[in-house]
Scaffold this motif. Structure first.
Motif, PDB file in Angstrom:
ATOM      1  N   MET A  21       0.855  -1.187   0.000  1.00  0.00           N
ATOM      2  CA  MET A  21       0.000   0.000   0.000  1.00  0.00           C
ATOM      3  C   MET A  21       0.888   1.234   0.000  1.00  0.00           C
ATOM      4  O   MET A  21       1.720   1.403   0.899  1.00  0.00           O
ATOM      5  CB  MET A  21      -0.889  -0.025   1.251  1.00  0.00           C
ATOM      6  CG  MET A  21      -1.698   1.225   1.501  1.00  0.00           C
ATOM      7  SD  MET A  21      -2.893   1.589   0.186  1.00  0.00           S
ATOM      8  CE  MET A  21      -4.363   0.794   0.834  1.00  0.00           C
ATOM      9  N   GLU A  51       2.091   4.791   0.904  1.00  0.00           N
ATOM     10  CA  GLU A  51       1.797   5.572   2.114  1.00  0.00           C
ATOM     11  C   GLU A  51       2.540   6.897   2.080  1.00  0.00           C
ATOM     12  O   GLU A  51       3.589   7.010   1.463  1.00  0.00           O
ATOM     13  CB  GLU A  51       2.280   4.816   3.359  1.00  0.00           C
ATOM     14  CG  GLU A  51       1.458   3.631   3.737  1.00  0.00           C
ATOM     15  CD  GLU A  51       2.020   2.898   4.953  1.00  0.00           C
ATOM     16  OE1 GLU A  51       1.307   2.027   5.441  1.00  0.00           O
ATOM     17  OE2 GLU A  51       3.157   3.187   5.384  1.00  0.00           O
ATOM     18  N   PRO A  71      -2.325   5.900   4.450  1.00  0.00           N
ATOM     19  CA  PRO A  71      -2.256   5.097   3.224  1.00  0.00           C
ATOM     20  C   PRO A  71      -2.917   5.855   2.073  1.00  0.00           C
ATOM     21  O   PRO A  71      -3.928   6.532   2.260  1.00  0.00           O
ATOM     22  CB  PRO A  71      -3.063   3.836   3.561  1.00  0.00           C
ATOM     23  CG  PRO A  71      -3.355   3.918   5.030  1.00  0.00           C
ATOM     24  CD  PRO A  71      -3.309   5.364   5.390  1.00  0.00           C
ATOM     25  N   TYR A  76      -4.771   1.990  -3.438  1.00  0.00           N
ATOM     26  CA  TYR A  76      -4.294   1.328  -4.657  1.00  0.00           C
ATOM     27  C   TYR A  76      -4.769   2.071  -5.896  1.00  0.00           C
ATOM     28  O   TYR A  76      -5.851   2.659  -5.904  1.00  0.00           O
ATOM     29  CB  TYR A  76      -4.878  -0.090  -4.739  1.00  0.00           C
ATOM     30  CG  TYR A  76      -4.180  -1.165  -3.922  1.00  0.00           C
ATOM     31  CD1 TYR A  76      -2.919  -0.982  -3.374  1.00  0.00           C
ATOM     32  CD2 TYR A  76      -4.811  -2.401  -3.742  1.00  0.00           C
ATOM     33  CE1 TYR A  76      -2.310  -2.000  -2.648  1.00  0.00           C
ATOM     34  CE2 TYR A  76      -4.211  -3.423  -3.019  1.00  0.00           C
ATOM     35  CZ  TYR A  76      -2.959  -3.214  -2.472  1.00  0.00           C
ATOM     36  OH  TYR A  76      -2.363  -4.216  -1.763  1.00  0.00           O
ATOM     37  N   ARG A 115     -10.577   0.281   5.878  1.00  0.00           N
ATOM     38  CA  ARG A 115      -9.543   1.070   6.566  1.00  0.00           C
ATOM     39  C   ARG A 115      -9.292   0.634   8.002  1.00  0.00           C
ATOM     40  O   ARG A 115      -8.159   0.642   8.456  1.00  0.00           O
ATOM     41  CB  ARG A 115      -9.938   2.555   6.559  1.00  0.00           C
ATOM     42  CG  ARG A 115      -9.810   3.183   5.191  1.00  0.00           C
ATOM     43  CD  ARG A 115     -10.393   4.590   5.180  1.00  0.00           C
ATOM     44  NE  ARG A 115      -9.949   5.309   3.997  1.00  0.00           N
ATOM     45  CZ  ARG A 115     -10.503   5.195   2.800  1.00  0.00           C
ATOM     46  NH1 ARG A 115     -11.527   4.366   2.612  1.00  0.00           N
ATOM     47  NH2 ARG A 115     -10.033   5.887   1.773  1.00  0.00           N
ATOM     48  N   ASN A 155      -7.196  -3.848   1.663  1.00  0.00           N
ATOM     49  CA  ASN A 155      -6.818  -2.828   0.679  1.00  0.00           C
ATOM     50  C   ASN A 155      -7.724  -2.878  -0.548  1.00  0.00           C
ATOM     51  O   ASN A 155      -8.052  -1.841  -1.136  1.00  0.00           O
ATOM     52  CB  ASN A 155      -5.365  -3.037   0.232  1.00  0.00           C
ATOM     53  CG  ASN A 155      -4.382  -2.771   1.361  1.00  0.00           C
ATOM     54  OD1 ASN A 155      -4.756  -2.258   2.410  1.00  0.00           O
ATOM     55  ND2 ASN A 155      -3.119  -3.142   1.149  1.00  0.00           N
ATOM     56  N   HIS A 190       2.978   1.870  12.508  1.00  0.00           N
ATOM     57  CA  HIS A 190       2.814   3.249  12.044  1.00  0.00           C
ATOM     58  C   HIS A 190       3.258   4.246  13.113  1.00  0.00           C
ATOM     59  O   HIS A 190       3.930   5.229  12.821  1.00  0.00           O
ATOM     60  CB  HIS A 190       1.349   3.515  11.676  1.00  0.00           C
ATOM     61  CG  HIS A 190       1.021   3.105  10.267  1.00  0.00           C
ATOM     62  ND1 HIS A 190      -0.217   2.618   9.901  1.00  0.00           N
ATOM     63  CD2 HIS A 190       1.752   3.116   9.148  1.00  0.00           C
ATOM     64  CE1 HIS A 190      -0.212   2.344   8.603  1.00  0.00           C
ATOM     65  NE2 HIS A 190       0.969   2.637   8.117  1.00  0.00           N
TER      66      HIS A 190
END
Lengths: 470, 278
Positions: free
Chosen positions: A16, A18, A32, A35, A96, A121, A333
Motif C-alpha cells: 500500500m 503511504e 495510506p 491502490y 480502513r 486494501n 505506524h
C-alpha cells in the motif's frame, strides 16, 4: 491447476503506498494513499479463488470476498461494490479500520506460505472507486413495509442496522446524542486513519436511501424508549457504544492537561480542535506527551499528539510488547512516526505546577511474573525501581466502561453487574420486548467490525420480528 | 435549528436572556438541569443551566454573561436567529422536597440558575428566604422574579449602591444566627459558593451548590468536567451539576476552569478584532 497456482504465488502482495513518516507525522491527511486500478487488479489476481474460502469464515459480516475479489481481478469494480454491499454497508470504513490480519486475511490460504491477499486494501479500493468514479447507483431496495425502526446511536453498529433494514423496506430514523452522526467513526478515529468526508459520504448514501436523522437527541434524557414507541416506532436498536472513560484513580489525575482518550480525541476529531482558532474548541498542544495504554485508541491519541506538534510522545504500558492490544500495523505506524514505547512501566502519581497543570509523572518499572486469570503473565513492580518522566500532556487510554445515561432510564432493560446491556448472543434481543442492542454497550469496548457484526445479526432478527412477530 | 423567540439584555448588555424554541426539552426539563448550546458549525459546546421554561410556547430560557468568544457569538444572535444545536435536558434535577426553611443564595448570573430551584422549593411548601447579590446595582438581575417565589428576599451589593452593602455571606450569616435553617442552596461564582459552603459548615447546615466546569458532550462520555467531591472524582454532567458544598474541592474547580484561559483570550481578541473591522 498446479501450474496456475505456482504462477500466481510469484506475484508478491502489492504494498500500500503511504505518506512518508517524516511528512505525515505533522499532518492530518490520510496515511495510506490507496491502490491504483492496476495495482488492485494485480493484487486481486493473486487470489486462489478457493472452493471453500476460509477468508469469508473469518469475516464477522460474511462478505463474499472470493466473488468481489474475482470481479476486481476482471476490472469489474462496479459489480464488485454491489457484491460487498450485499453484506456490508460501510466498506470504505471497514477497508480502513478492520483488523484484517486476525479476520479474513488471517484465514487466507496464501498466508500459509507467503503473504495473505490484501483483502482490506481491495475492499477500500472498491469503495473509494465507487465513491469517486462510480455510478452513484444505490443498492436495490425492497417494497416499503410501513414499519418504523428507531436506531439509537449512529456509530458502526447503528449504521449497519440502518443500512440493512432500509434495504428490506423499513423506515429508519437514526437518533444521535451528539450534533453530528458517525459515533466513534467521527469523534474517536482520527482523520489520518479515517477521513471524515468518507464517513459523511457513507451516511449520505443511507440518507439517499431514505434514512432520517435526529441529532441532538440524548435517548434517556431528551426522549425515552417508551416515548419512541409512543411515536409509532415498531422496534428500537440500541447501539450507543461504551461511552464511559476509565481513569487510573491515582493521585494527581485531575490536574489540567490530563485527558481521557475520549476527551482528547473528541476535542481533536469531532470538535476539530486541531484547527483552533478557526474552530472554537481548544485542545492542549503538549510538547512532552505521555499516553497511558497500548490499544488502538492509545495509538490514535499518540499519533494525534505528534501531529499537534509534540517534541516527544511516549506510550506507557504496564505489560510487555506481546500483550499490547493494538493492531500490529498501528504500532508499526506509530513507531515509524517517532513514538516511543515505555513498556513494563506503571504510572503511580502525577505532579503539577502552581496553576494546576501536569508537569511530571512518577512511575515504576515492572517485570513479568506468573500468568494471571487472563492467561497473560502478570506485571509486578520491581522494588525500588521508581522513576519520573517530565510531561505537559497526558492522555489516559486504558479503556471505557458502560455509560449509564440510556440504560438507567429504562428499568425494563436488564444489565450485567458492570452495567452492560444483556442481549441474546444470536439475535441481540434485550429483556424489553421490541428492543435490541449490540456493539460496545453489550460486549464492552471492542472493534468497529464486531459492532457491525452485532448490528447485522440484530437487523436480521428485527426484520423477522417485523415480518412475523417477537 | 433552535430558534430564539425572545431576547433581553441586562446589566448594561453584559448579561443576555434568550428564550429558545425546544419543545422536546421543555417536556422533560426539571429545575437544576442544563442544556448544551452550540451556535454554529465551528462553535464550541457550551453548557448553561436552564433558568425558566414556558410549556405553552415550548421554550426554554437561558441567561448568560458575555465572557468570551462563544458567549459573544451567542449575544450576536437576535430574535428569529437560531442556535444550530441545543441538547438536553442534561444532569440530575434538584432533589426538591419539603424540608422546612430553605435559604437560597445567588450571585451574578447564578441567580438565573437559582430561580427555578427557589420556585420549586417554594411550591413544595417550604419557607424560603432568598439572598441575592451583585458587585453593583446595575449588575443585579431577576430581583422581581426572585421576590415572587420567596417569603423574604434580601439584596446585597458589594459597593452598597443597592440593598445592603456587603457580600451575600454577611446576609447569610445573619439568617443562620437568627433562624433555624434546614438547607442552603448557593449558586453563583465559584468563590462565592466556596465561601458560603465554608460558612454553613460552621453552622452544620446542609448546602447544595451547582457547578459549571468545562464540558464537551455533557453525557458522561469525556470526563472533562470531573470534580473532586469528598475523596471521589465525579463527573458534573451526569453525577451533578449539584453537589454537597461541604465536600467540593472548589480550588481544584477554579484551576480547571482556567485550563484554556490563554486560548480563550486569543479567540476572544480575534473575534473582537474581526467584529471591530466590520
Amino acid at each position: 491447476m498446479a501450474e496456475k497456482s505456482t504462477k500466481k504465488e510469484k506475484t508478491p502482495r502489492q504494498p500500500m503506498p503511504e505518506q512518508a513518516p517524516e511528512a505525515r507525522r505533522r499532518n492530518f491527511e490520510e496515511v495510506p494513499l490507496g491502490y491504483s486500478a492496476e495495482t488492485a487488479m494485480t493484487e486481486a489476481q493473486r487470489c486462489l479463488q478457493c472452493k471453500n474460502p476460509a477468508c469469508v469464515k473469518g469475516c464477522p459480516v460474511s462478505v463474499d470476498i472470493r466473488s468481489f475479489v474475482g470481479l476486481v481481478a476482471e476490472g469489474k469494480f462496479s459489480d464488485a461494490i454491489h457484491k460487498i454491499w450485499e453484506k456490508n454497508s460501510l466498506p470504505a470504513v471497514c477497508g480502513r479500520v478492520c483488523p484484517q490480519e486476525i479476520q479474513c486475511e488471517g484465514e487466507c490460504v496464501l498466508g500459509k506460505k507467503g503473504e495473505p491477499l490484501a483483502i482490506g486494501n481491495l475492499e477500500r479500493f472498491v469503495a473509494d472507486y465507487e465513491r469517486t468514479q462510480g455510478s452513484g447507483e444505490l443498492p436495490p431496495k425492497a417494497e416499503p413495509t410501513g414499519k418504523k425502526v428507531a436506531v439509537v446511536g449512529s456509530g458502526p453498529s447503528g449504521l449497519t442496522v440502518a443500512g440493512d433494514l432500509l434495504l428490506k423496506g423499513h423506515e429508519v430514523t437514526l437518533f444521535e446524542a451528539f450534533h453530528k452522526t458517525g459515533g466513534v467513526l467521527v469523534y474517536g478515529i482520527p482523520e489520518f486513519r479515517l477521513p471524515k468526508d468518507i464517513v459523511a459520504s457513507e451516511i449520505a448514501s443511507l440518507e439517499k436511501q431514505g434514512m432520517k436523522i435526529d441529532c441532538d437527541a440524548v435517548v434517556g434524557k431528551t426522549v425515552t424508549l417508551d416515548e419512541i414507541f409512543e411515536d409509532g416506532f415498531d422496534a428500537v436498536y440500541i447501539g450507543v457504544g461504551a461511552g464511559l472513560p476509565r481513569f487510573l484513580d491515582i493521585p494527581g489525575e485531575n490536574l489540567i492537561n490530563i485527558y481521557s482518550a475520549n476527551e482528547y480525541l473528541t476535542r481533536a476529531n469531532l470538535m476539530k480542535g486541531y484547527r483552533f482558532p478557526e474552530y472554537d474548541t481548544p485542545i492542549a498542544m503538549g510538547k512532552n506527551v505521555v499516553v497511558l495504554g497500548a490499544g488502538n485508541v492509545a495509538m490514535d491519541s499518540a499519533r494525534t499528539a505528534m501531529r499537534l506538534g509534540a517534541d516527544s510522545v511516549r506510550i506507557v504500558y504496564r505489560r510487555s510488547r506481546d500483550e499490547m492490544p493494538a493492531r500490529a500495523a498501528e504500532i508499526h505506524h506509530a513507531e515509524e512516526e517517532g513514538i516511543e514505547m515505555y513498556l513494563l512501566t506503571n504510572p503511580l502519581r502525577f505532579d503539577g505546577d502552581e496553576k494546576g497543570r501536569v508537569t511530571r509523572m512518577e512511575c515504576i518499572q515492572m517485570e513479568l511474573g506468573e500468568p494471571d486469570e487472563s492467561g497473560r503473565r502478570r506485571p509486578v513492580p520491581i522494588e525500588g525501581a521508581e522513576f519520573t518522566m517530565d510531561c505537559d500532556l497526558v492522555v489516559v487510554a486504558v479503556g471505557a466502561g458502560a455509560n449509564p445515561v440510556l440504560t438507567q432510564s429504562d428499568p425494563e432493560i436488564a444489565l450485567t453487574r458492570r452495567g452492560y446491556i444483556i442481549a441474546d448472543e444470536e439475535t441481540g434481543k434485550t429483556t424489553k420486548p421490541g428492543v435490541w442492542a449490540g456493539g460496545d454497550i453489550v460486549t464492552g469496548q471492542a472493534t468497529v467490525i464486531l459492532a457491525m457484526g452485532a448490528g447485522r445479526s440484530a437487523a436480521d432478527s428485527i426484520h423477522k420480528y417485523l415480518t412475523w412477530g417477537w | 435549528m433552535f430558534k430564539i423567540v425572545d431576547r433581553k439584555e441586562m446589566a448594561d448588555g453584559s448579561i443576555i436572556m434568550n428564550q429558545i424554541e425546544a419543545p422536546r426539552i421543555v417536556a422533560k426539563a426539571k429545575p437544576g438541569q442544563f442544556v448544551i448550546l452550540k451556535a454554529n458549525e465551528t462553535g464550541e459546546r457550551v453548557p448553561l443551566t436552564i433558568s425558566d421554561l414556558d410549556a405553552e410556547k415550548g421554550t426554554i430560557e437561558v441567561i448568560y454573561m458575555v465572557v468570551g468568544k462563544s458567549t459573544a457569538m451567542f449575544k450576536a444572535l437576535d430574535v428569529g436567529d437560531a442556535y444550530q444545536d441545543v441538547i438536553g435536558p442534561l444532569g440530575k434535577p434538584t432533589d426538591i422536597e419539603k424540608l422546612g426553611h430553605v435559604v437560597c443564595v445567588g450571585g451574578g448570573t447564578g441567580i438565573a440558575v437559582l430561580f427555578p430551584i427557589t420556585r420549586g422549593f417554594k411550591n413544595a411548601g417550604n419557607q424560603v428566604t432568598s439572598i441575592i447579590g451583585a458587585r453593583t446595582k446595575d449588575l443585579l438581575i431577576l430581583e422581581d422574579k426572585m421576590k415572587g417565589v420567596s417569603d423574604k428576599l434580601r439584596v446585597c451589593t458589594d459597593d452598597g449602591s443597592y440593598g445592603t452593602k456587603g457580600f451575600v455571606t454577611d446576609a447569610l450569616k445573619d439568617v443562620l444566627e437568627n433562624s433555624r435553617v434546614d438547607l442552603v442552596v448557593a449558586i453563583g461564582p465559584v468563590p462565592m459558593m466556596k465561601f458560603v459552603s465554608a460558612l454553613t459548615r460552621e453552622y452544620d447546615v446542609r448546602t447544595l451548590v451547582s457547578l459549571n466546569p468545562i464540558m464537551i458532550d455533557g453525557t458522561g462520555m469525556c470526563g472533562c468536567c470531573r470534580v473532586t467531591v469528598g475523596d471521589e472524582t465525579k463527573f458534573a454532567c451526569v453525577d451533578g451539576p449539584e453537589f454537597d458544598g461541604h465536600l467540593v474541592d472548589f480550588d481544584g474547580l477554579i484551576q480547571r476552569l482556567r485550563a484554556y484561559e490563554e486560548q480563550e483570550k486569543e479567540a476572544y481578541n480575534n473575534y473582537c478584532a474581526t467584529m471591530g473591522n466590520q
